[in-house]
Write a protein that holds these residues in place. Structure first.
Motif, PDB file in Angstrom:
ATOM      1  N   THR A  27      -4.227   6.563   2.180  1.00 22.69           N
ATOM      2  CA  THR A  27      -3.674   7.853   1.795  1.00 22.69           C
ATOM      3  C   THR A  27      -4.220   8.236   0.435  1.00 22.69           C
ATOM      4  N   ARG A  28      -4.344   9.515   0.194  1.00 21.76           N
ATOM      5  CA  ARG A  28      -4.766  10.009  -1.125  1.00 21.76           C
ATOM      6  C   ARG A  28      -3.563  10.375  -1.979  1.00 21.76           C
ATOM      7  N   ASP A  29      -2.396  10.317  -1.388  1.00 21.51           N
ATOM      8  CA  ASP A  29      -1.204  10.727  -2.105  1.00 21.51           C
ATOM      9  C   ASP A  29      -0.724   9.618  -3.033  1.00 21.51           C
ATOM     10  N   THR A  30      -0.155  10.016  -4.138  1.00 22.23           N
ATOM     11  CA  THR A  30       0.344   9.017  -5.076  1.00 22.23           C
ATOM     12  C   THR A  30       1.765   8.601  -4.740  1.00 22.23           C
ATOM     13  N   THR A  31       2.487   9.466  -4.059  1.00 26.77           N
ATOM     14  CA  THR A  31       3.842   9.131  -3.626  1.00 26.77           C
ATOM     15  C   THR A  31       3.880   9.187  -2.106  1.00 26.77           C
ATOM     16  N   TYR A  32       4.235   8.095  -1.511  1.00 22.43           N
ATOM     17  CA  TYR A  32       4.230   8.027  -0.049  1.00 22.43           C
ATOM     18  C   TYR A  32       5.287   7.022   0.397  1.00 22.43           C
ATOM     19  N   TYR A  33       5.478   6.969   1.704  1.00 26.23           N
ATOM     20  CA  TYR A  33       6.563   6.183   2.269  1.00 26.23           C
ATOM     21  C   TYR A  33       6.046   5.422   3.482  1.00 26.23           C
ATOM     22  N   LEU A  34       6.488   4.197   3.604  1.00 26.87           N
ATOM     23  CA  LEU A  34       6.040   3.334   4.696  1.00 26.87           C
ATOM     24  C   LEU A  34       7.239   2.913   5.535  1.00 26.87           C
ATOM     25  N   PHE A  35       7.018   2.798   6.814  1.00 27.84           N
ATOM     26  CA  PHE A  35       8.086   2.485   7.749  1.00 27.84           C
ATOM     27  C   PHE A  35       7.606   1.445   8.758  1.00 27.84           C
ATOM     28  N   TRP A  36       8.550   0.694   9.275  1.00 33.71           N
ATOM     29  CA  TRP A  36       8.329  -0.123  10.470  1.00 33.71           C
ATOM     30  C   TRP A  36       9.357   0.276  11.512  1.00 33.71           C
ATOM     31  N   TYR A  37       8.842   0.448  12.751  1.00 32.06           N
ATOM     32  CA  TYR A  37       9.693   0.728  13.899  1.00 32.06           C
ATOM     33  C   TYR A  37       9.414  -0.315  14.969  1.00 32.06           C
TER      34      TYR A  37
END
Lengths: 114, 115
Positions: A27-37
């Motif tokens: 990602t190029r974003d500095t703020t991001y979110y990661l998930f596991w499903y």
């Protein structure tokens, strides 16, 4: 563009062994979110965990643990002492700040053999 | 509390027919998302809706697909003139506003088979 890579397609383990699932993201974003499903054989998608990019604290929840390494863009997931009920497809996903679109990896099929 | 409800769970259509997939979000959730899971592919985002508004439809095919989330009632994903390539599992998710990005909770999916 955002991209999530789960390189291992199928992993088989014998019951009570540990299994670690790798997730690498771009990602190029500095703020991001990661998930596991988790997607068990019945087909529904079950939310397991969410991690924010500014929180690198790793977590243990029962037999599950997560290892977030921002330096290597990885968000790995470990099941300790696997059980047959852990047999499922596990998806890693990514979204950015202000954008609710989830980008999923292709999933890891985990097969726990009794 | 009830989770996200989707119906039907399985839908069979012949080529050229219309498919309507319904999604009732978690009570209190005002955001709905649709994803498609094609065989051998991962889950792909299709559309993001709030009540009476389409917020992001960047993943929707340009033709035959539409989605709505009316003020009252469930969200509907509509596929007109279905083709075999539309056979897939369609998942709906809902969320409530959180900081930065929402955590999405998914329904059980609708498995569409086009004959």
């Amino acid at each position: 563009a955002q991209k999530v890579t789960q390189a291992q397609t199928e992993i088989s383990v014998v019951e009570k062994e540990d299994v670690t699932l790798d997730c690498v993201y771009e990602t190029r974003d500095t703020t991001y979110y990661l998930f596991w499903y988790k997607q068990p054989p019945s087909g529904e998608l079950v939310f397991l965990i969410r991690r924010n990019s500014f929180d690198e604290q790793n977590e243990i929840s029962g037999r599950y643990s997560w290892n977030f390494q921002k330096s290597t863009s990885s968000f790995n997931f470990t099941i300790t002492a696997s059980q047959v009920v852990d047999s499922a497809v596990y998806f890693c996903a990514l979204s950015s700040y202000g954008n609710n679109r989830l980008a999923f990896g292709k999933g890891n099929q985990v097969v726990v053999i009794p | 509390n009830a989770g996200v409800m989707q119906n039907p769970r399985h839908l069979v259509r012949r080529r050229g027919q219309e498919a309507r997939l319904r999604c009732s979000p978690v009570k209190g959730h005002s955001h709905v998302y649709w994803y498609r899971q094609l065989p051998e592919e991962g889950l792909k985002f299709m559309v993001y809706l709030q009540k009476e508004n389409i917020i992001d439809e960047s993943g929707m095919p340009k033709e035959r697909f539409s989605a709505e989330f009316p003020k009252e009632g469930p969200s509907i994903l509509r596929i007109q003139q279905v083709v075999r390539g539309d056979s897939a599992a369609y998942f709906c998710a809902s969320s409530v506003r959180e900081g930065g990005t929402d955590t999405q909770y998914f329904g059980p999916g609708t498995r569409l088979t086009v004959l």
